[in-house]
Design a protein around this motif. Structure first.
Motif, PDB file in Angstrom:
ATOM      1  N   LEU A  11      70.311  45.559  33.662  1.00  0.00           N
ATOM      2  CA  LEU A  11      71.557  45.869  34.371  1.00  0.00           C
ATOM      3  C   LEU A  11      72.594  44.829  33.965  1.00  0.00           C
ATOM      4  O   LEU A  11      72.458  43.658  34.319  1.00  0.00           O
ATOM      5  CB  LEU A  11      71.330  45.812  35.882  1.00  0.00           C
ATOM      6  CG  LEU A  11      70.322  46.812  36.434  1.00  0.00           C
ATOM      7  CD1 LEU A  11      70.008  46.478  37.891  1.00  0.00           C
ATOM      8  CD2 LEU A  11      70.867  48.231  36.305  1.00  0.00           C
ATOM      9  N   GLY A  13      76.189  45.381  34.002  1.00  0.00           N
ATOM     10  CA  GLY A  13      77.549  45.860  34.265  1.00  0.00           C
ATOM     11  C   GLY A  13      78.296  45.052  35.302  1.00  0.00           C
ATOM     12  O   GLY A  13      79.377  45.441  35.722  1.00  0.00           O
ATOM     13  N   GLY A  14      77.725  43.941  35.729  1.00  0.00           N
ATOM     14  CA  GLY A  14      78.335  43.194  36.841  1.00  0.00           C
ATOM     15  C   GLY A  14      79.649  42.547  36.460  1.00  0.00           C
ATOM     16  O   GLY A  14      79.843  42.116  35.325  1.00  0.00           O
ATOM     17  N   TYR A  98      80.094  53.767  36.723  1.00  0.00           N
ATOM     18  CA  TYR A  98      78.966  53.459  37.599  1.00  0.00           C
ATOM     19  C   TYR A  98      79.492  52.990  38.952  1.00  0.00           C
ATOM     20  O   TYR A  98      80.315  52.086  39.038  1.00  0.00           O
ATOM     21  CB  TYR A  98      78.110  52.338  37.014  1.00  0.00           C
ATOM     22  CG  TYR A  98      77.514  52.637  35.672  1.00  0.00           C
ATOM     23  CD1 TYR A  98      77.166  53.929  35.302  1.00  0.00           C
ATOM     24  CD2 TYR A  98      77.273  51.608  34.771  1.00  0.00           C
ATOM     25  CE1 TYR A  98      76.592  54.187  34.064  1.00  0.00           C
ATOM     26  CE2 TYR A  98      76.705  51.853  33.537  1.00  0.00           C
ATOM     27  CZ  TYR A  98      76.366  53.144  33.183  1.00  0.00           C
ATOM     28  OH  TYR A  98      75.809  53.387  31.959  1.00  0.00           O
ATOM     29  N   GLY A 124      67.967  42.097  36.050  1.00  0.00           N
ATOM     30  CA  GLY A 124      69.357  41.664  36.016  1.00  0.00           C
ATOM     31  C   GLY A 124      69.608  40.869  34.737  1.00  0.00           C
ATOM     32  O   GLY A 124      68.671  40.517  34.014  1.00  0.00           O
ATOM     33  N   ALA A 125      70.880  40.613  34.478  1.00  0.00           N
ATOM     34  CA  ALA A 125      71.221  39.941  33.218  1.00  0.00           C
ATOM     35  C   ALA A 125      71.853  38.578  33.448  1.00  0.00           C
ATOM     36  O   ALA A 125      72.331  37.962  32.510  1.00  0.00           O
ATOM     37  CB  ALA A 125      72.196  40.819  32.436  1.00  0.00           C
ATOM     38  N   ASP A 126      71.835  38.124  34.685  1.00  0.00           N
ATOM     39  CA  ASP A 126      72.664  36.959  35.015  1.00  0.00           C
ATOM     40  C   ASP A 126      71.867  35.717  35.401  1.00  0.00           C
ATOM     41  O   ASP A 126      72.438  34.793  35.964  1.00  0.00           O
ATOM     42  CB  ASP A 126      73.560  37.275  36.219  1.00  0.00           C
ATOM     43  CG  ASP A 126      74.361  38.547  36.056  1.00  0.00           C
ATOM     44  OD1 ASP A 126      74.560  38.968  34.906  1.00  0.00           O
ATOM     45  OD2 ASP A 126      74.791  39.093  37.077  1.00  0.00           O
ATOM     46  N   PHE A 162      71.444  36.680  48.395  1.00  0.00           N
ATOM     47  CA  PHE A 162      70.280  37.336  47.798  1.00  0.00           C
ATOM     48  C   PHE A 162      69.725  38.431  48.698  1.00  0.00           C
ATOM     49  O   PHE A 162      70.031  38.505  49.876  1.00  0.00           O
ATOM     50  CB  PHE A 162      69.162  36.308  47.576  1.00  0.00           C
ATOM     51  CG  PHE A 162      69.515  35.216  46.595  1.00  0.00           C
ATOM     52  CD1 PHE A 162      69.725  35.504  45.264  1.00  0.00           C
ATOM     53  CD2 PHE A 162      69.626  33.898  47.020  1.00  0.00           C
ATOM     54  CE1 PHE A 162      70.039  34.509  44.352  1.00  0.00           C
ATOM     55  CE2 PHE A 162      69.946  32.887  46.115  1.00  0.00           C
ATOM     56  CZ  PHE A 162      70.158  33.199  44.781  1.00  0.00           C
ATOM     57  N   GLY A 163      68.823  39.237  48.097  1.00  0.00           N
ATOM     58  CA  GLY A 163      68.001  40.106  48.909  1.00  0.00           C
ATOM     59  C   GLY A 163      66.850  39.280  49.469  1.00  0.00           C
ATOM     60  O   GLY A 163      66.163  38.593  48.715  1.00  0.00           O
ATOM     61  N   GLU A 180      69.395  42.995  52.242  1.00  0.00           N
ATOM     62  CA  GLU A 180      70.282  42.525  51.183  1.00  0.00           C
ATOM     63  C   GLU A 180      71.342  41.605  51.786  1.00  0.00           C
ATOM     64  O   GLU A 180      72.086  41.989  52.673  1.00  0.00           O
ATOM     65  CB  GLU A 180      70.919  43.732  50.486  1.00  0.00           C
ATOM     66  CG  GLU A 180      71.827  43.404  49.315  1.00  0.00           C
ATOM     67  CD  GLU A 180      71.107  42.907  48.052  1.00  0.00           C
ATOM     68  OE1 GLU A 180      69.867  42.787  48.056  1.00  0.00           O
ATOM     69  OE2 GLU A 180      71.808  42.614  47.067  1.00  0.00           O
ATOM     70  N   LYS A 181      71.354  40.384  51.316  1.00  0.00           N
ATOM     71  CA  LYS A 181      72.370  39.376  51.664  1.00  0.00           C
ATOM     72  C   LYS A 181      72.607  39.234  53.170  1.00  0.00           C
ATOM     73  O   LYS A 181      73.753  39.378  53.647  1.00  0.00           O
ATOM     74  CB  LYS A 181      73.664  39.687  50.925  1.00  0.00           C
ATOM     75  CG  LYS A 181      73.410  39.703  49.414  1.00  0.00           C
ATOM     76  CD  LYS A 181      74.601  39.980  48.557  1.00  0.00           C
ATOM     77  CE  LYS A 181      74.181  39.963  47.098  1.00  0.00           C
ATOM     78  NZ  LYS A 181      74.791  40.956  46.254  1.00  0.00           N
ATOM     79  N   SER A 198      64.619  38.047  46.492  1.00  0.00           N
ATOM     80  CA  SER A 198      64.407  38.889  45.319  1.00  0.00           C
ATOM     81  C   SER A 198      65.106  38.252  44.127  1.00  0.00           C
ATOM     82  O   SER A 198      66.253  37.818  44.217  1.00  0.00           O
ATOM     83  CB  SER A 198      64.988  40.279  45.574  1.00  0.00           C
ATOM     84  OG  SER A 198      65.203  40.948  44.348  1.00  0.00           O
ATOM     85  N   ASP A 263      70.231  31.518  39.658  1.00  0.00           N
ATOM     86  CA  ASP A 263      71.231  32.567  39.694  1.00  0.00           C
ATOM     87  C   ASP A 263      72.560  31.855  39.466  1.00  0.00           C
ATOM     88  O   ASP A 263      72.952  31.019  40.281  1.00  0.00           O
ATOM     89  CB  ASP A 263      71.199  33.235  41.074  1.00  0.00           C
ATOM     90  CG  ASP A 263      72.239  34.316  41.173  1.00  0.00           C
ATOM     91  OD1 ASP A 263      72.106  35.303  40.447  1.00  0.00           O
ATOM     92  OD2 ASP A 263      73.179  34.156  41.962  1.00  0.00           O
TER      93      ASP A 263
END
Ligand code: ADQ
Length: 411
Positions: A11, A13-14, A98, A124-126, A162-163, A180-181, A198, A263
Motif C-alpha cells: 500500500l 498511496g498515502g 482510491y 504498508g510502505a512507510d 496506531f491500530g 484504530e487509533k 498493528s 513508523d
C-alpha cells in the motif's frame, strides 16, 4: 502440504500529511531516507528477501517520483514470471480515486483474478524494519485464521497513531478486539505503559480478502480503510490471529536491531530514525548482508574528503556519507548526507539530514536540520541555530526543534 501461491501487495498511496514539507511533491513512500534509500525500499526489500517475487505496489498520491523509483530500482527481469510493478489508481470501478487503502485493493481486484493467489500479504510502505514475511505466512497457515495481523509493543502515549490490538488472554494468538487509533487505550497487563499495536502488515486468505473488500465497497458507513474497517470486521467474526513481531527470527540481526520497527509518520520520527542508522552500534544495522536493503544505484563517484588548505581538513565523524558527496575543508558530525552534496571550506554540518544535491557554501553552518533536495545554504548563512529566525523564514520547526528547509530553497 502444497506450496501456497503468494501475492504481495504494498500500500503506497498515502499522502503523509504529517511529513510536510517533505511530502509536498512526492508520495510518502518515496521520501528519501538514510542517504541512498527511499522509505519504500525497506518494505520491498523485506518482501523480496522473504522470496515473494510477485509484488504489486498500489500508488496514487503524487506518485511520479515513486513510480520512477520503482521502475528504475525494482523492475526485475520478468524471467520466471517474477515482478515488482507499480499500479496506479485505474478507476475500474467508477470515477473515484482510491477512497482508502481497502478501496485501493478493491479497485485492484483484477490483479488477484490474474494471479489467483492462495495467500495475500498486504504491507504498508512507510516503516523502517526487517521482517521475514515467510515466517508470518507459516504462522498464518498453521493457525487456520483468515487474517493474521503483525503486532509490536509501543509506548502507550503513541496509541492514538496506531491500530491497537487486544489479544485474547486465554489464547494470546487470537485477536479479541481491535481499535484504530483510540484516544483512551489501556496499557498491557504485564506492562501498563505499553500497548500492542498493528504494524500495518497483514496476511490474508485470498478468498477472505476479496470477500471483505467487496462487502466493504457496498457499505456507506465505512472509510474504506484496512485498519479502520477491514481488520475490525475480521476481528468481530473471530477470524483474526496475532503474529507477534518478537517471534520473527532475522538472520544477521544483533540484539539491538532485532526488534527494530519505526513508523516514520512525523518529521521528528523521521529524523530520529535517520539518527538511529549512525550510532556506533546502530539500533538499525544497514550493514547486515544476510538481509540486505536494496535501492537504486546511480553510478555516482565515491565520496571524497579533501583539504581546502593545509589547516582546513575535510572530515566526517559518526555520519553516513553517500556516493557523489564532496567534503572540502568542511566538518560533518552526526549527520546523514545523500548523494551529490557539496560542502565548502569552513562550513559545518551537525546532527542533520541532507537530501540529494544540497550545497553548503563557505562558512555556512547547519545544525539539527533536514535540508530537502537542491537546497543551497549561502556563504556565512546558518540554519537550525536560531529557532525564531527559522520560523520567521517560513520553515517548519518541529516540537523537538528540527528545522526543515523545503526543496530548492536558497538560504
Ligand atoms: P496509518 O499508517 O495511519 O495506519 P494509512 O494512512 O492508511 O494508515 O497508511 C497505511 C499504508 O497504506 C501506507 O503505506 C500508506 O502509504 C498506504 N495508503 C494509505 N491510503 C492509501 C490509498 N488510498 N491507496 C493506497 N495506499 C494507501 C496504518 C494502520 C494502523 C497501523 C499503522 C502502522 O491503519 O492500524 O497501526 O498503519 O503504521
Amino acid at each position: 502440504m502444497a506450496a501456497k501461491r503468494v501475492l504481495a501487495i504494498v500500500l503506497a498511496g498515502g499522502e503523509g500529511k504529517r511529513l510536510m514539507p517533505l511530502t509536498a511533491d512526492r508520495a510518502k513512500p518515496a521520501v528519501p531516507f538514510g542517504g541512498i534509500y527511499r522509505l519504500i525500499d525497506f518494505a520491498l526489500s523485506n518482501i523480496v528477501n522473504s522470496r515473494y517475487l510477485h509484488v504489486v505496489v498500489l500508488t496514487q498520491y503524487k506518485s511520479h517520483s515513486l513510480d520512477r523509483h520503482i521502475a528504475k530500482t525494482w523492475d526485475m527481469s520478468r524471467m520466471l514470471g517474477n515482478y515488482v510493478v507499480p499500479v496506479p489508481a485505474q478507476q475500474r470501478m467508477g470515477k473515484n480515486w482510491y477512497l482508502g487503502s481497502a478501496d485501493a485493493i478493491y479497485q485492484s481486484l483484477n490483479l488477484l483474478d490474474d494471479e489467483r493467489p492462495d495467500i495475500v500479504v498486504v504491507v504498508g510502505a512507510d516503516n523502517i524494519y526487517r521482517m521475514d514475511f515467510s515466517q508470518m505466512v507459516d504462522a498464518h497457515v498453521a493457525s487456520g485464521a483468515k487474517l493474521t495481523v503483525a503486532g509490536i509493543r509501543q509506548p502507550r502515549e503513541l496509541a492514538d497513531q496506531f491500530g491497537v490490538i487486544e489479544a485474547d488472554p486465554a489464547d494470546p494468538r487470537r485477536i479479541k478486539a481491535f481499535r484504530e487509533k483510540p484516544s483512551d487505550a489501556v496499557g498491557l497487563a504485564d506492562s501498563p505503559e505499553e500497548v500492542l499495536v498493528s504494524m500495518g502488515n497483514y496476511v490474508f486468505d485470498a478468498d477472505a480478502l476479496v470477500e471483505a473488500v467487496r462487502a466493504d465497497a457496498l457499505r456507506d458507513d465505512t472509510r474504506h480503510d484496512m485498519g479502520g474497517d477491514i481488520v475490525p470486521a475480521f476481528v468481530e467474526r473471530g477470524e483474526a490471529a496475532l503474529y507477534d513481531f518478537i517471534e520473527n527470527d532475522m538472520p544477521g540481526s544483533n540484539d539491538r536491531d532485532r526488534d527494530y520497527w519505526r513508523d516514520v509518520g512525523t518529521i521528528d520520527a523521521y529524523f530520529e530514525a535517520n539518527m538511529d542508522l549512525i550510532n556506533i552500534e546502530p539500533v538499525f544495522n544497514l550493514y547486515n548482508d544476510e538481509w540486505p536493503v536494496y535501492t537504486g544505484y546511480t553510478g555516482l563517484p565515491p565520496a571524497k574528503f579533501v583539504h581546502s588548505s593545509p589547516e582546513r581538513v575535510g572530515l566526517a565523524v559518526d555520519s553516513i556519507i553517500s556516493p557523489g558527496v564532496v567534503v572540502s575543508g568542511a566538518e560533518v558530525h552526526a549527520s546523514v548526507l545523500s548523494p551529490h552534496t557539496k560542502l565548502n571550506s569552513w562550513s559545518r554540518v551537525d546532527n542533520s539530514v541532507l537530501l540529494d544535491n544540497v550545497t553548503i557554501a563557505r562558512r555556512a553552518h547547519v545544525n539539527r536540520a533536514i535540508l530537502d533536495k537542491f537546497v543551497t545554504i549561502e556563504e556565512g548563512a546558518s540554519v537550525g541555530l536560531n529557532r525564531e529566525l527559522d520560523i520567521a523564514r517560513g520553515f517548519t520547526v518541529t516540537p523537538s526543534g528540527i528545522t526543515v528547509v523545503p526543496k530548492g530553497t536558497i538560504v
